[in-house]
Design a protein around this motif. Structure first.
Motif: not given
Length: 814
Positions: A10-14, A16, A544, A546-547, A550, A554
């Motif tokens: 899974t790629r991090s949302i904070l 890339d 951010s 998106a925090e 998260s 994460e």
């Protein structure tokens, strides 16, 4: 897939560039490796009756201290046995999702990841997640927390154990409650669970020791007005007329004895800290308490071994991945035919020899460093005492109230103790790296062997580092100073330092207070403040939109890493404190109280940082506290000697007793009854000022009248005696009494300690019964189930045989 594990990227949302790889362990993998690792799992609920509490009549009181059972439900007890896949039906499996608890799941996954091979280059195998992390291919590898610590998980199937631990264990409002040890073990593993169990048990012992110490302190405080010798010191007609000799060359002047009465120092130097009534019983009582603590902890440890299924841990502990990577020599056991990788015998001997040589050289180097630092502190004391003696009164001119508290001796003692503490902290960094380097080179086989080896090396270094300055003050300072006409010099230049006029006990207390207090403050800064600041900075950098959404992995990634040796340093901190409390308790009765307050906070602070500031550690099994147990036993034995010698040689208890029983009455004294009157005059020797040598003569105030004689602390004949300045009869009486006291006290306390150790078994009778009962029931259960399976299978076979026979005997149809 990786050895049956399911991997999900899974790629991090904070960030890339950051990818998280989530590892899932299917049921089949868990069962397979549970059998390989000999993990004990539930067979059936425990039907043994538990004993009622000894505090049954005070259940209302114990209920206040207990964790709320409606929030953290008590763990159900089971009979357990090593898991076997072919007997899966014998185990108590109601729900596959909860059969393996979180700690066991994480331990199995880490076992697989630490041993999976990922590359072969030049016939060299590379394997293990640790090597991938150290090489930078992966940033980190850690098990996830189950939820946020501040609120429950929204998933109804999640137990939210992290939230429960924070609320009932780590939160400040739960500071008076007992620890939920079963939940700690379930969430973090047995190794962390037994650490907190030991720390809680040790804190209970400190409570009793603190009661004894505070009682002795209060007794001395409220009876200080009845202290005859302190009254004589402070009396203007007695202490005010006694002129003392200068304590240094050239710059020091004559002084009156009663100036030592001013300020709080005299409160400690006279009756509060060093009094006959409390010195004698305090050390033996605390030695007995330490012995009881160690013996009852063994019993408690045995109970935890049974309850947490670690009785046969040595059989299931696997080799360290680092050991397996280096050991290529395969040996087959002739009896079991089991293969085992070992070092070749020649390589093993050479490495052992080299390790022992390195350890010896390191220890010798450490001793030289300690001696150099102690000599440096001594030179500092001697130099700064002269400076304070000449400059301090001028600097504080007009501040009379400050001078009462800040005498040259006090200023020198405090500053020297602070410098000594800084040196200790610096040397700790060096010794830590040396101990880890030697242990890594030694390459112990299992993690337990690794930690035990590192423990012994690290404690050996720390023991000398922390306690050397205290041993110097207690047993060497002021003991070899000569007398004013013929003082002893260091390096032919520095006059050997004398004790404070009230004795070295006050300075020893100052040293202990600064080192214990400074160490506690420094450890809290390292363990609490720094992780909190780092996490705060990390959150500020990742702010951010998106925090708020998260995911769990994460959020855990941005927490601090505790490290594999994180728990080792927690033990080391407490054992060093245990040494201060036991080795020098005769000099500082409030040491157990300070340690008690520190430990009450330490338990909750450690819980807070593990629950909120650190990533979840990989759960590990632990049968006991390892090498720390024999270390504590060694400290307890040594403490008897040190406290006996402190009472005999550092305090003034023996000279006072000798004067009271021998020299206050004829033939040596003039009093008609036993009394302490005249003690001060009897213990201060007389020196003729005309006998001063030029280099040892003081520099009195030109305006002051130079006395013809002065007094000094020693037991010597006066000038004009046929053996002037030689030790008198009082001195030899005191020496004989000190030696007799040490021999009697040591033998008495050791006899009691060994009797108590023999009388209290390491494993309680109830625990032995539980272990035997469990072994019997589990064997019976497995045997009965096996017989049922055999009977069932035999029945099927018999039916098939009957069918075959019937078919063979039945006549063929036309």
């Amino acid at each position: 897939m990786c050895d049956g594990l399911h991997l999900e990227a899974t790629r991090s949302i904070l960030d890339d560039k950051l990818v998280f790889v989530k590892v899932h362990a299917p049921w089949e993998v868990l069962c397979t490796y549970a059998e390989i690792m000999h993990i004990k799992l539930p067979l059936k609920p425990n039907d043994l009756k538990t004993r009622s509490s000894a505090f049954g009549n005070f259940s209302w009181f114990t209920k206040v201290l207990q964790v709320d059972e409606s929030i953290i439900k008590p763990e159900q007890e089971f009979f357990t046995a090593p898991f076997e896949k072919n007997r899966m039906n014998d185990f108590y499996i109601q729900d596959r999702d909860t059969f393996f608890n979180p700690a066991t799941r994480s331990r199995i996954v880490y076992f697989i990841l630490s041993r999976v091979m990922y590359q072969v280059r030049d016939n060299v195998k590379k394997f293990g997640i640790n090597r991938l992390v150290s090489s930078g291919i992966y940033k980190a590898a850690f098990p996830l927390h189950d939820c946020n610590f501040s609120h429950k998980s929204e998933d109804l199937s999640c137990p939210s154990e992290r939230y429960l631990l924070y609320r009932e264990w780590a939160h400040p409002r739960s500071i008076y409650k007992k620890q939920p040890l079963d939940l700690i073990r379930k969430y973090y593993g047995e190794k962390i669970g037994i650490y907190f169990a030991w720390l809680g048990y040790y804190t209970q012992m400190l409570f009793l020791a603190a009661v004894v110490g505070v009682a002795c302190f209060l007794y001395g405080y409220f009876n200080q007005n009845n202290c005859t010798w302190s009254k004589e010191v402070c009396d203007p007609d007695i202490g005010g007329k006694i002129i003392m000799c200068p304590q240094c060359d050239e710059h020091c002047s004559f002084w009156n004895l009663n100036i030592t009465c001013e300020g709080i120092c005299m409160l400690w130097k006279t009756h509060v800290q060093d009094n006959v009534t409390t010195d004698e019983p305090r050390a033996p009582v605390l030695s007995l308490l330490v012995t009881l603590f160690l013996e009852f902890w063994k019993r408690r440890q045995a109970e935890l071994e049974y309850e947490w299924d670690t009785v046969e841990l040595q059989q299931e502990e696997q080799p360290r991945p680092e050991y397996e990577a280096q050991c290529t020599h395969v040996v087959i056991n002739e009896i079991t035919q089991v293969k085992r990788t070992l070092w070749r015998w020649g390589s093993f001997l050479s490495v052992k020899l080299l390790v022992n040589l390195m350890l010896l050289c390191s220890f010798c180097f450490q001793i030289l460093l300690i001696i150099a630092s102690v000599i440096g502190i001594i030179v500092y004391r001697l130099s700064v005492f002269i400076v304070f003696s000449t400059e301090l009164p001028e600097t504080l001119n007009g501040t009379v109230s400050i001078q009462k508290y800040l005498t040259p001796q006090t200023a020198t003692s405090i500053t020297a103790s602070l410098i000594s503490f800084v040196i200790i902290m610096i040397l700790n960094i060096i010794y830590e790296k040396v101990a880890i380097m030697i242990t890594n080179f030694e390459l112990p086989r299992t993690q337990t062997d690794y930690e035990n080896s590192l423990t012994m090396k690290m404690f050996l270094f720390q023991f000398v580092n922390y306690y050397s300055s205290c041993f110097y003050i207690a047993f060497f300072k002021g003991k070899f100073v000569g007398y004013p006409g013929d003082p002893v010099y260091w390096l032919g230049k520095y006059r050997n330092e004398e004790c404070d006029p009230g004795g070295c006990l006050l300075e020893l207390t100052t040293q202990l207070t600064i080192i214990m207090g400074g160490k506690a403050i420094w450890n809290n800064i390292q363990e609490v403040l720094l992780p909190w600041v780092k996490n705060l900075i990390g959150r500020c950098r990742t702010v951010s939109s998106a925090e708020k959404i998260s995911p769990r992995w994460e959020q855990d990634y941005h927490l601090q890493l505790m490290g594999k040796l994180g728990l080792f340093y927690e033990y080391l901190e407490m054992i060093i404190q245990f040494g201060f409390v036991t080795l020098f308790v005769a000099s500082f009765p409030l040491a157990p109280l300070l340690a008690l307050v520190n430990n009450i906070l330490e338990i909750r602070v450690d819980a807070w940082k593990m629950t909120t500031q650190y990533r979840r550690m990989v759960p590990e099994k632990a049968q006991d506290i390892g090498a720390w147990q024999p270390i504590m036993q060694g400290i307890a034995i040594l403490a008897v000697v040190t406290n006996a010698m402190i009472i005999a040689f550092t305090s003034d208890m023996i000279p006072r007793l000798v004067y009271y029983w021998s020299f206050s009455v004829p033939p040596y004294g003039n009093h008609t009854h036993y009394t302490m009157e005249g003690y001060i005059n009897s213990t201060l020797s007389i020196f003729n000022v005309a006998d001063f040598k030029n280099q040892s003569k003081g520099n009195p105030d030109p305006k002051a009248v130079i006395p013809t004689t002065c007094r000094y602390r020693d037991f010597r004949n006066p000038p004009g005696h046929e053996q002037q300045y030689k030790h008198n009869i009082y001195y030899w009486h005191v020496i004989a009494a000190k030696l007799a006291f040490i021999i009697v006290m040591e033998h008495l306390i050791y006899s009691v300690k060994f009797f108590v150790s023999y009388a209290i078994p390491d494993v309680s009778k109830s625990t032995k019964s539980k272990i035997k009962r469990e072994k019997y029931l589990t064997q019976k259960l497995l045997r009965e189930n096996h017989l049922k399976d055999m009977t069932k299978n035999m029945g099927v076979i018999a039916e098939r045989m009957v069918e075959v026979v019937d078919n063979n005997l039945r006549p063929k149809s036309e």
